[in-house]
Design a protein around this motif. Sequence first.
Motif, PDB file in Angstrom:
ATOM      1  N   ALA A   1     -42.958  38.075 -27.255  1.00  0.00           N
ATOM      2  CA  ALA A   1     -41.748  38.775 -26.802  1.00  0.00           C
ATOM      3  C   ALA A   1     -41.484  40.077 -27.554  1.00  0.00           C
ATOM      4  O   ALA A   1     -40.742  40.939 -27.070  1.00  0.00           O
ATOM      5  N   ARG A   2     -42.122  40.254 -28.714  1.00  0.00           N
ATOM      6  CA  ARG A   2     -41.837  41.466 -29.502  1.00  0.00           C
ATOM      7  C   ARG A   2     -42.692  42.661 -29.077  1.00  0.00           C
ATOM      8  O   ARG A   2     -42.425  43.788 -29.465  1.00  0.00           O
TER       9      ARG A   2
ATOM     10  N   THR B   1     -44.567  45.763 -27.331  1.00  0.00           N
ATOM     11  CA  THR B   1     -44.383  46.819 -26.338  1.00  0.00           C
ATOM     12  C   THR B   1     -45.693  46.928 -25.555  1.00  0.00           C
ATOM     13  O   THR B   1     -46.767  46.679 -26.110  1.00  0.00           O
TER      14      THR B   1
ATOM     15  N   ALA C   1     -42.833  42.180 -18.419  1.00  0.00           N
ATOM     16  CA  ALA C   1     -41.404  42.334 -18.734  1.00  0.00           C
ATOM     17  C   ALA C   1     -40.717  40.978 -18.866  1.00  0.00           C
ATOM     18  O   ALA C   1     -39.764  40.832 -19.648  1.00  0.00           O
ATOM     19  N   SER C   2     -41.206  39.990 -18.131  1.00  0.00           N
ATOM     20  CA  SER C   2     -40.593  38.653 -18.220  1.00  0.00           C
ATOM     21  C   SER C   2     -40.918  37.986 -19.550  1.00  0.00           C
ATOM     22  O   SER C   2     -40.178  37.120 -20.015  1.00  0.00           O
TER      23      SER C   2
ATOM     24  N   ALA D   1     -38.882  40.579 -24.867  1.00  0.00           N
ATOM     25  CA  ALA D   1     -37.471  40.317 -25.166  1.00  0.00           C
ATOM     26  C   ALA D   1     -36.581  41.191 -24.290  1.00  0.00           C
ATOM     27  O   ALA D   1     -35.488  40.772 -23.880  1.00  0.00           O
ATOM     28  N   SER D   2     -37.043  42.409 -24.010  1.00  0.00           N
ATOM     29  CA  SER D   2     -36.272  43.326 -23.170  1.00  0.00           C
ATOM     30  C   SER D   2     -37.234  44.045 -22.217  1.00  0.00           C
ATOM     31  O   SER D   2     -38.330  44.459 -22.633  1.00  0.00           O
ATOM     32  N   PRO D   3     -36.852  44.206 -20.923  1.00  0.00           N
ATOM     33  CA  PRO D   3     -37.787  44.834 -19.976  1.00  0.00           C
ATOM     34  C   PRO D   3     -38.187  46.257 -20.355  1.00  0.00           C
ATOM     35  O   PRO D   3     -39.262  46.724 -19.968  1.00  0.00           O
ATOM     36  N   ASP D   4     -37.331  46.944 -21.138  1.00  0.00           N
ATOM     37  CA  ASP D   4     -37.691  48.332 -21.462  1.00  0.00           C
ATOM     38  C   ASP D   4     -38.791  48.422 -22.526  1.00  0.00           C
ATOM     39  O   ASP D   4     -39.192  49.520 -22.907  1.00  0.00           O
ATOM     40  N   GLN D   5     -39.298  47.274 -22.974  1.00  0.00           N
ATOM     41  CA  GLN D   5     -40.483  47.288 -23.843  1.00  0.00           C
ATOM     42  C   GLN D   5     -41.755  47.549 -23.023  1.00  0.00           C
ATOM     43  O   GLN D   5     -42.819  47.784 -23.587  1.00  0.00           O
TER      44      GLN D   5
ATOM     45  N   GLU E   1     -35.051  46.929 -12.575  1.00  0.00           N
ATOM     46  CA  GLU E   1     -34.945  45.777 -13.495  1.00  0.00           C
ATOM     47  C   GLU E   1     -35.040  46.190 -14.959  1.00  0.00           C
ATOM     48  O   GLU E   1     -35.021  45.335 -15.845  1.00  0.00           O
ATOM     49  N   GLY E   2     -35.197  47.496 -15.209  1.00  0.00           N
ATOM     50  CA  GLY E   2     -35.187  47.970 -16.599  1.00  0.00           C
ATOM     51  C   GLY E   2     -36.543  48.316 -17.172  1.00  0.00           C
ATOM     52  O   GLY E   2     -36.649  48.755 -18.318  1.00  0.00           O
TER      53      GLY E   2
END
Length: 268
Positions: A48-49, A51, A67-68, A71-75, A92-93
Motif C-alpha cells: 500500500a505504500r 507509488t 490504485a486499489s 493507500a491512496s489512489p493518487d500514488q 477516482e483520484g
Amino acid sequence: MTTTFETERYGDRLFAASHRDENERLECLAGTFDPVSAENLLALGLDARWTALDVGAGSGSLSAWLASVAASPDQVTAVDRDTRFLTPLAAEGVRVVEADITDPAFHPGRYDLVHARFVLMHLRDRDEVLRRLASWVKPGGLLVLSDALAAGGETSPHEAYRRTITAYWRMLAETIGSDRHCVAQYPRALTELGLRDIGLHTHLPVVGLHDAFSRFLALTLDQSRGRLLGAGLPEAAYDEAVKHLNDPSAREVFFAMATCWGRTPVLP
Ligand SMILES: C[S@@+](CC[C@H](N)C(=O)[O-])C[C@H]1O[C@@H](n2cnc3c(N)ncnc32)[C@H](O)[C@@H]1O
C-alpha cells in the motif's frame, strides 16, 4: 517526402483509440492478463505504500487495480498517448497523464514501481525507452515489463491460421515496428542497465479455452484485415482462419505474456 512505411506508430491508424472496437479489444487484453500481472506484482512485494507509474495504461484496468492496493489512489500515475479510456480513473483520484513516452522532454518523476505491459514491443526506439523507464524507478524500486512472446501461430498445423498469424506478425513489424520476440532480450538488457534480482515469468493462454483472449484475437484480426489482405494474404485464408477461430473446439495459441522484472540498486 516521407511515406507511411517506417513512420506509422502504434495507435496512429492501426489500433487507434478512436476505432469503435478499441476499448473492447483493450479490455479483453486486460481481462486475459490482469490476474496474472496482479499475482506477479503481489509476489514481488507490492504494498500500500508504493507509488506506481503504469506506462501505456490502455483501458486503465491495471492502473485501477494498482490504485486499489495503494493507500491512496493518487500514488498511481497512468500515462498514455491517448487517455480517452482513462477518464473514469481520473475521477477516482488516479493521476492521468497524456504524454508520449518516447518524447525525451517527458519526465514523469520517480516511482517505487514502473510498469509497462504490451507497450515496449510496439516502439521502434524500445532500447532508448527502456533506459528511460529504468531511470524513472526510485533506488531499490522495481521495473516490471510485460510483452508478447509469439508462440504457436507460425507453427500451427492449421494452414489458414498459420498463414494468417505469420502474415499478422510480419505486417505489424513492417507497419508500426513491433517486435514479437524482443521480450526475450529483457533479462540481458535489465542486467546491462545495472538492475538486480532479475526474474522472468510467462503465461500462455489458449484461444478457445479463454473467452476474453479469443475475443481479443478476433478483434485484433478484424482491425488488421485490410492490412493483411493488402500485404498479400489471400482473403480465403483470412476467412478460413476466422471461421476456424469461431469454432468452439479450436485450440490455438497466439502469444505468451512474458514478464521480466529487475530492481534498481539502493544508493549507499
Ligand atoms: C497494447 S496496448 C496495452 C495497454 C495496457 N498496458 C494493457 O496491457 O492492458 C498499448 C498501449 O500503449 C499506448 N502507447 C503506445 N505508444 C505509446 C507512446 N509512445 N507513449 C505513450 N503510450 C503509448 C497505447 O496508446 C495503448 O494504450
